[in-house]
Structures are given as structure tokens and as C-alpha cells.
Write a protein that holds these residues in place. Structure first.
Motif, mmCIF file in Angstrom:
data_model
loop_
_atom_site.group_PDB
_atom_site.id
_atom_site.type_symbol
_atom_site.label_atom_id
_atom_site.label_comp_id
_atom_site.label_asym_id
_atom_site.label_seq_id
_atom_site.Cartn_x
_atom_site.Cartn_y
_atom_site.Cartn_z
ATOM 1 N N GLU A 174 0.840 -1.211 0.000
ATOM 2 C CA GLU A 174 0.000 0.000 0.000
ATOM 3 C C GLU A 174 0.865 1.247 0.000
ATOM 4 O O GLU A 174 0.596 2.205 -0.715
ATOM 5 C CB GLU A 174 -0.914 0.041 1.243
ATOM 6 N N LYS A 192 2.394 1.819 -3.249
ATOM 7 C CA LYS A 192 1.349 2.263 -4.183
ATOM 8 C C LYS A 192 1.085 3.768 -4.010
ATOM 9 O O LYS A 192 1.025 4.514 -4.989
ATOM 10 C CB LYS A 192 0.069 1.468 -3.891
ATOM 11 N N VAL A 193 0.982 4.196 -2.745
ATOM 12 C CA VAL A 193 0.720 5.620 -2.485
ATOM 13 C C VAL A 193 1.927 6.457 -2.915
ATOM 14 O O VAL A 193 1.763 7.506 -3.545
ATOM 15 C CB VAL A 193 0.374 5.860 -0.991
ATOM 16 N N PHE A 246 1.955 6.668 -6.610
ATOM 17 C CA PHE A 246 0.837 7.513 -7.041
ATOM 18 C C PHE A 246 1.208 8.999 -6.886
ATOM 19 O O PHE A 246 1.030 9.794 -7.823
ATOM 20 C CB PHE A 246 -0.397 7.169 -6.198
ATOM 21 N N LYS A 261 1.823 11.605 -9.999
ATOM 22 C CA LYS A 261 1.020 12.834 -10.114
ATOM 23 C C LYS A 261 1.918 14.071 -10.107
ATOM 24 O O LYS A 261 1.673 15.039 -10.829
ATOM 25 C CB LYS A 261 0.016 12.904 -8.955
ATOM 26 N N GLN A 307 1.688 16.314 -13.347
ATOM 27 C CA GLN A 307 1.097 17.646 -13.156
ATOM 28 C C GLN A 307 2.145 18.713 -12.841
ATOM 29 O O GLN A 307 1.806 19.881 -12.728
ATOM 30 C CB GLN A 307 0.071 17.619 -12.003
ATOM 31 N N VAL A 328 -2.492 14.340 8.244
ATOM 32 C CA VAL A 328 -3.652 13.477 7.983
ATOM 33 C C VAL A 328 -3.260 11.993 8.038
ATOM 34 O O VAL A 328 -4.086 11.130 7.782
ATOM 35 C CB VAL A 328 -4.360 13.789 6.638
ATOM 36 N N ILE A 368 -0.468 10.400 6.510
ATOM 37 C CA ILE A 368 0.373 9.785 5.471
ATOM 38 C C ILE A 368 1.765 9.602 6.075
ATOM 39 O O ILE A 368 2.364 10.554 6.576
ATOM 40 C CB ILE A 368 0.452 10.675 4.194
ATOM 41 N N LEU A 387 -3.107 16.862 -7.410
ATOM 42 C CA LEU A 387 -4.173 15.856 -7.386
ATOM 43 C C LEU A 387 -5.527 16.511 -7.656
ATOM 44 O O LEU A 387 -5.762 17.651 -7.253
ATOM 45 C CB LEU A 387 -4.230 15.155 -6.024
ATOM 46 N N GLU A 408 -8.946 12.747 -6.049
ATOM 47 C CA GLU A 408 -7.701 12.100 -5.609
ATOM 48 C C GLU A 408 -7.258 12.621 -4.241
ATOM 49 O O GLU A 408 -6.777 11.861 -3.402
ATOM 50 C CB GLU A 408 -6.601 12.325 -6.647
ATOM 51 N N TYR A 412 -9.440 10.784 -1.712
ATOM 52 C CA TYR A 412 -9.236 9.356 -1.427
ATOM 53 C C TYR A 412 -7.801 8.970 -1.037
ATOM 54 O O TYR A 412 -7.533 7.809 -0.774
ATOM 55 C CB TYR A 412 -9.815 8.453 -2.520
ATOM 56 N N LEU A 413 -6.914 9.971 -0.975
ATOM 57 C CA LEU A 413 -5.533 9.663 -0.581
ATOM 58 C C LEU A 413 -5.439 8.942 0.782
ATOM 59 O O LEU A 413 -4.753 7.920 0.889
ATOM 60 C CB LEU A 413 -4.705 10.953 -0.580
ATOM 61 N N PRO A 414 -6.129 9.425 1.826
ATOM 62 C CA PRO A 414 -6.050 8.699 3.119
ATOM 63 C C PRO A 414 -6.576 7.261 3.002
ATOM 64 O O PRO A 414 -6.077 6.362 3.681
ATOM 65 C CB PRO A 414 -6.937 9.528 4.056
ATOM 66 N N MET A 449 -6.359 5.343 0.314
ATOM 67 C CA MET A 449 -5.291 4.568 -0.338
ATOM 68 C C MET A 449 -4.271 4.121 0.701
ATOM 69 O O MET A 449 -3.778 2.999 0.682
ATOM 70 C CB MET A 449 -4.556 5.440 -1.365
ATOM 71 N N MET A 450 -3.972 5.060 1.589
ATOM 72 C CA MET A 450 -2.988 4.780 2.648
ATOM 73 C C MET A 450 -3.473 3.648 3.555
ATOM 74 O O MET A 450 -2.672 2.898 4.111
ATOM 75 C CB MET A 450 -2.790 6.076 3.448
ATOM 76 N N ARG A 509 -11.947 15.363 2.415
ATOM 77 C CA ARG A 509 -10.797 14.514 2.736
ATOM 78 C C ARG A 509 -10.772 14.165 4.227
ATOM 79 O O ARG A 509 -10.453 13.046 4.618
ATOM 80 C CB ARG A 509 -9.492 15.222 2.362
#
Lengths: 402, 224
Positions: free
Chosen positions: A3, A6-7, A10, A14, A18, A309, A311, B102, B106, B109-111, B113-114, B158
Motif C-alpha cells: 500500500e 502504491k501511495v 501515485f 502525479k 502535473q 492526515v 500519510i 491531485l 484524488e 481518497y488519498l487517506p 489509499m494509505m 478529505r
């Protein structure tokens, strides 16, 4: 673990897709140039080293050189020694040469050079001077009163030391040679050779029989040079041991130890190669470091928020390191394409002229892989350091940018 | 069953600036009921944001104890605190604080995904929450294509995506005009009343603060 990867990927994807296209393009361009520089330098020095080695072997001393014992001036009983050597499997041929310093004159010009006596057939098995004749012909066994000279003696065919040469002697013309025993004799120039190796091009050759008649010597040589099979290159020591086992008591050396200057030159090339390559690598690593560092500084607040948050730090580091590796891989690929499509073909078509011969690039896939691995490792470190620094920061300090 | 989701006792937070000690919190005790919407108010420097940071596990108090949903979070390691924030808490900050690369969806939904949630489920849930906060049609827009109020809604979405036990909001309307601010607080109110979402919000705007169930006033690091 999956996971997190993956993050990380991702976020990295991005950020690249971007992100600022000009910055990404410039970064990749700088890295590609740094990579081209690394590969070019190692290929150039590889080419220099190979040319030097090949020229020494092909035009000067073969793979193995037998010289007189320390307390002797010559090798006696040469034919007997050659018989023993030639019988060893893997020995392509051997050539005994008698060498002495002579004065060669042509019209008003004269100079001192070394003249070698050879058995042309045997010499052809060891050196490639016969293939380098650019005017006239090479010697044959029966030649008398004929001489073959290098372009640095004739002063023609683009000689580097034209001022110290005979300044324009041509094939068919006569030169006068004064030997150490005082004998002065005229020789017809039978051929002029250009090996592109200055050391070889400053030599003159006459036949063995001619030298023996002038100096009154027999079965004597200054050295015996030996050529071994291509597949055994690098295994000269194995042959030297066999020679010694056959009772050859003379001093036997491989071409490497015989040509000390070339060896030290090659070592110097290697040091320069490593230095230039290291600096190129450092430039690429610093570029990546700056790009990632600026990225981190610009996103300090966002990274604080991400951590707030939940991460995880390793996800954030992973994303930045992946970006760094992406830059390195893209830069390397573009660099490789540029190198193989532009740089390498150019230098194959336009070799560089060095005193040891014409040098083109020696592309070593091993060196390319090492450079690639070094660049990716350097970018990994350069990406890791600023991102690691950033996640060590207090979350609130990052969010409030204080 | 304990009716309080947050129980903070005698919180003290001292910042050291060289030789000077600043007592930002001076023995604050506060309890928040499940499903309650609380405003923390007070003048600048009263310690309201500091209190929110301690309760939201973004900072560690110098002394005192915090229990969230029966867990003494004061004793958790930094790593465990990170996990706790991801799974149990939601945050909305003053400056929308969403990632510019993002899209709205995106970012939301980042948290998830985590937490290892699959992509399809992530998208479905994020879209549902974006619709809930009123910007479902902007799901594929990048932050630079959104207004300040819309970006703050993305941040709220979020914060809600992992079904947090408590939503912490630190001056969520400070950068918004009065009409947009009112809409954001209305959204908080609706989340609280319709979903029973516990919310702890710091604000210095009286009118918005009064929309909460209860106001906690702070002055000089103490509840007054």
C-alpha cells in the motif's frame, strides 16, 4: 508495504505528470548531458587505452618480449630459442631482431635513428608494420641494400617531427646509413610505413642477412618478440612460465611490463577517467538534489498536511526518491540515445589523432551499466537526503511554514 | 458506556523560546461528548489553536492527559499517533491544504489509499463524500480550477473520508468571504446533525462560533 509503495508511486506519478514541464525537461536534459559526459569520458579513455595497448603490441613488441640477461648485451643462440618457443601451442610466431643506433643521411639532411634487422616472414607473424606500408613495399627475405623506413624518418605522409626527419625522401631514392662499427652503406628506400604510432614510425628495418653481413654477427639478437593466440590475450604470464620451463634463461616480460611508459600513461588515463566521471556524477547528483530540495521547500506545507492526515513519512520520502530515480532513468535513456545515435557514430567517422594512433570510442557495456548504476544510486541518495530532512521537521512548523 | 469521546485533563503546554518560557496552555481540562459540535474561541494568543493541536495529536503537551474514545493517546509513540490520526481523526486547516497535483477526488481518497482500500472503492467513497459536501460535479477538477470555498470543501471531504471519530477544524473559514464562511459552517452543522459527526472547531468569529452546540472560551491558556 505494498500500500505504501502504491501511495508513494501515485504521489510521484502525479507530481511528475502535473508538475512544471519546463523544470522536468531541464532536469532530465542536465542529467542526460551529465550521463553522456560520463559514458563519453569512459569510452574515450577506453579507446585511448586500447589503441595504446594495441599499437604497442602490433607495431613494437608483440605480446611477449625476450631480452638479454642483465649482464649480457645480446641474446646468443637465437635460432635454438625460437625453435623452442615456436613449438609451444598457442604461439603464433616469434621474431628475433638486432637493433642498433645509426645515422641516416639523405642529401643535406641526416639524423640518428634505430635500425632493426628482421626476418620479414617471421616479423609479419608478430607485428603488422607490413600492413602499414603507405608507399613502396615491405622487405622480403632476399632483400639486400634495401631499407624500409617509418614516416617520421622520411618526413613524408604527414610526419609529426618533420623538422627532425630526412625531409622528403621517397621510395626508390637512396639514403646513406652509418653503422656503429663505422661501416657506411647506401640503401635504396623500398618502402615507407605509417603506423600512426610515433615510436614505431621512428624506426628503420633491414633484413637479418643484411645486418649480419654489415656487422659480422651471427645468430644474435637484441630481443625476440612473440605473438600469442588472440584467445589467450591477458594470459601472457602462463606462456612466460612455459618459456622458463623450457630452459630459456633470458629475461622474459609481457608487453605490459616492457612498456612502462604506456602502462603509466594508461594508469593516468584511468585516474583522469575516474575523476571526470566522478565530477559528472556529482553534477548529476547535485542537480537532482537541488530539484528535489526546491520541490520539498515549495511543498513544505503540503507535506506537513500529508503527515498531519496520517500519510506516513516513508511514503513521502518514497515518492520524492521515486521522482529522483525517474529523472535519472529518463536522463540516462535520453543520454544513451544521443550517445549511440550522434556521439559514437561521429567519433567512428572522425577518429581523434593522438601520438599513439587514431583513437575512436571504445564502448564498454560494462562501463555503461556501472555509470547507469552509479547515476541511479547517486540520484537515490540525492532524492533521499532532502526528503528525509523534510520529514524530520515538526508537523506544525511545516504546516505554518515557520 | 462513556458518553465522552474526548477527555483532556490538566493540559499544560510550555514553549521555550531561548531562555523565555511561554505557557500556551495552563492546566486546560475539557470534555467533548460523542456527536457534539464545539467551538473553541478566544482572543489571539489565548491558546485555542494550541489546544486543538494537542487534542488532534499534532503536538505533545508538556503535561496532562488526553483520552480519546477510551484510549490514553498521550502515551502513544509518534508512529502510533500517526496511525491513530489516519484511522480515527479528521482535520481541516485554515488554508485548504490540498495537494495541487491531485484532482479533488484524488485529494479526498488519498487517506483511503494509505489504509489499503482498493481504487474503485476509493473513487466511489470519495465521490459520495464530495457530493455530500456539495461539489460532486467538480470531482475531476484540479485545485487551481476551484474557488477558495470549493477547495475548503475538498479539504473537508478529505477529513471525512475515513469516517473519523472527531473532526478537528482550525479556523476553517479564515481565508473565506463571509458568504462562503457561512456555507462551510452550515455544512459542519449539517454533518453534525445528520451524521452525528463530532466536531471541534477553532474560530475567532463570534457569529460562526455561536452556530456550534457549545462554546469553550479560552483566555491566557485557561478555560474561562
Amino acid at each position: 508495504m505494498f500500500e505504501r509503495l502504491k501511495v508513494s508511486s501515485f504521489l510521484a506519478y502525479k507530481s511528475i505528470v502535473q508538475g512544471n514541464k519546463s523544470t522536468i525537461l531541464l532536469t532530465v536534459l542536465i542529467i542526460s548531458l551529465a550521463f553522456v559526459n560520463m559514458v563519453f569520458t569512459s569510452s574515450l579513455f577506453g579507446g585511448l587505452t586500447e589503441t595504446s595497448n594495441n599499437q604497442v603490441i602490433d607495431t613494437v613488441c608483440g605480446d611477449i618480449v625476450i631480452v638479454p640477461r642483465e649482464d649480457e648485451k645480446w641474446i646468443e643462440g637465437v635460432s635454438n630459442i625460437q625453435k623452442k618457443i615456436d613449438a609451444i601451442p598457442g604461439v603464433v610466431g616469434s621474431s628475433a631482431r638486432y637493433r642498433c643506433g645509426v645515422t641516416i643521411s639523405y642529401e643535406d639532411e641526416s639524423g640518428g635513428w634505430e635500425i632493426y634487422s628482421i626476418d620479414p616472414i617471421r616479423e609479419m607473424l608478430v607485428t603488422n608494420i607490413h600492413e602499414k606500408v603507405v608507399e613502396g613495399e615491405y622487405l622480403t627475405r632476399s632483400d639486400k641494400d634495401e631499407i624500409v623506413i617509418g614516416k617520421e624518418i622520411s618526413g613524408t605522409h604527414g610526419a609529426v617531427f618533420e623538422q627532425e626527419s630526412l625531409k622528403g625522401v621517397k621510395v626508390g631514392e637512396k639514403v646513406s646509413v652509418v653503422f656503429p662499427n663505422g661501416v657506411k652503406k647506401e640503401y635504396r628506400v623500398k618502402g615507407i610505413f605509417d603506423s600512426t604510432f610515433i615510436t614505431a614510425d621512428r624506426r628503420a628495418f633491414i633484413t637479418q642477412k643484411e645486418m649480419e653481413s654489415v656487422l659480422g654477427i651471427d645468430d644474435r639478437a637484441s630481443d625476440i618478440i612473440v605473438r600469442i593466440d588472440e584467445v589467450d590475450k591477458g594470459e601472457e604470464e602462463k606462456y612466460i612460465t612455459q618459456f622458463k620451463e623450457l630452459g630459456i634463461g633470458e629475461e622474459i616480460r609481457s608487453w605490459k611490463s616492457y612498456t612502462g611508459i604506456i602502462e603509466s600513461m594508461v594508469k593516468s588515463f584511468d585516474i583522469i577517467n575516474k575523476m571526470v566521471g566522478g565530477i559528472g556524477l556529482l553534477v548529476a547528483a547535485i542537480t537532482i538534489f537541488i530539484v528535489i530540495y526546491v520541490n520539498v521547500i515549495n511543498k513544505r506545507k503540503q507535506m506537513g498536511i500529508l503527515r498531519a492526515v496520517g500519510i506516513k513519512e516513508d511514503v513521502i520520502i518514497g515518492s520524492l526518491v521515486m521522482q529522483a530515480i525517474f529523472f535519472a532513468i529518463c536522463g540516462s535513456i535520453i543520454g544513451l540515445v544521443f550517445f549511440f545515435l550522434a556521439v559514437a557514430p561521429y567519433f567512428v567517422a572522425h577518429p581523434l589523432h593522438f601520438p599513439m594512433g587514431d583513437v575512436t570510442l571504445l564502448i564498454s557495456y560494462h562501463a555503461i551499466i556501472i555509470n547507469l548504476a552509479s547515476l541511479i544510486t547517486a540520484s537515490l541518495i540525492a532524492g533521499f537526503i532532502p526528503s528525509w530532512m523534510s520529514v524530520r521537521e515538526n508537523i506544525l512548523d511545516a504546516i505554518w511554514v515557520r | 458506556m462513556n458518553e465522552y469521546i474526548v477527555e483532556a485533563e490538566d493540559l499544560v503546554k510550555i514553549y521555550r523560546m531561548g531562555k523565555v518560557e511561554v505557557r500556551a496552555l495552563n492546566g486546560v481540562s475539557i470534555k467533548v461528548k460523542k456527536g457534539e459540535f464545539i467551538s473553541v474561541m478566544g482572543p489571539s494568543g489565548s491558546g485555542k489553536s494550541t489546544l486543538l493541536h494537542q487534542l488532534g495529536l499534532l503536538d505533545t503537551p508538556t503535561s496532562g492527559q488526553i483520552v480519546i474514545d477510551g484510549i490514553n493517546v498521550s502515551r502513544l509513540s509518534e508512529r502510533k499517533k500517526g496511525e491513530f490520526r489516519l484511522k480515527e481523526l479528521g482535520y481541516v486547516f485554515q488554508e485548504y491544504a490540498i495537494l495541487p497535483e491531485l484532482t479533488a477526488m484524488e485529494n479526498v481518497y488519498l487517506p483511503l489509499m494509505m489504509l489499503g482500500v482498493g481504487r474503485d472503492k476509493c473513487r466511489r467513497k470519495a465521490l459520495g463524500i464530495l457530493e455530500q459536501v456539495g461539489i460532486g460535479e467538480l470531482a475531476d477538477h484540479l485545485p487551481r480550477e476551484l474557488s477558495g470555498g470549493e477547495q475548503q470543501r475538498v479539504a473537508i471531504a478529505r477529513a471525512l473520508v475515513n469516517n473519523p471519530k472527531i473532526l478537528f477544524a482550525d479556523e476553517p473559514t479564515a481565508n473565506l468571504d463571509s458568504v462562503t464562511s457561512k456555507r462551510i459552517i452550515d455544512l459542519f452543522k449539517a454533518l453534525n446533525q445528520e451524521l452525528g459527526q463530532t466536531i471541534v472547531m477553532v474560530t475567532h468569529e463570534q457569529e460562526l462560533g455561536r452556530m456550534a452546540d457549545r462554546i469553550v472560551h479560552l483566555r491566557d491558556g485557561e478555560v474561562v
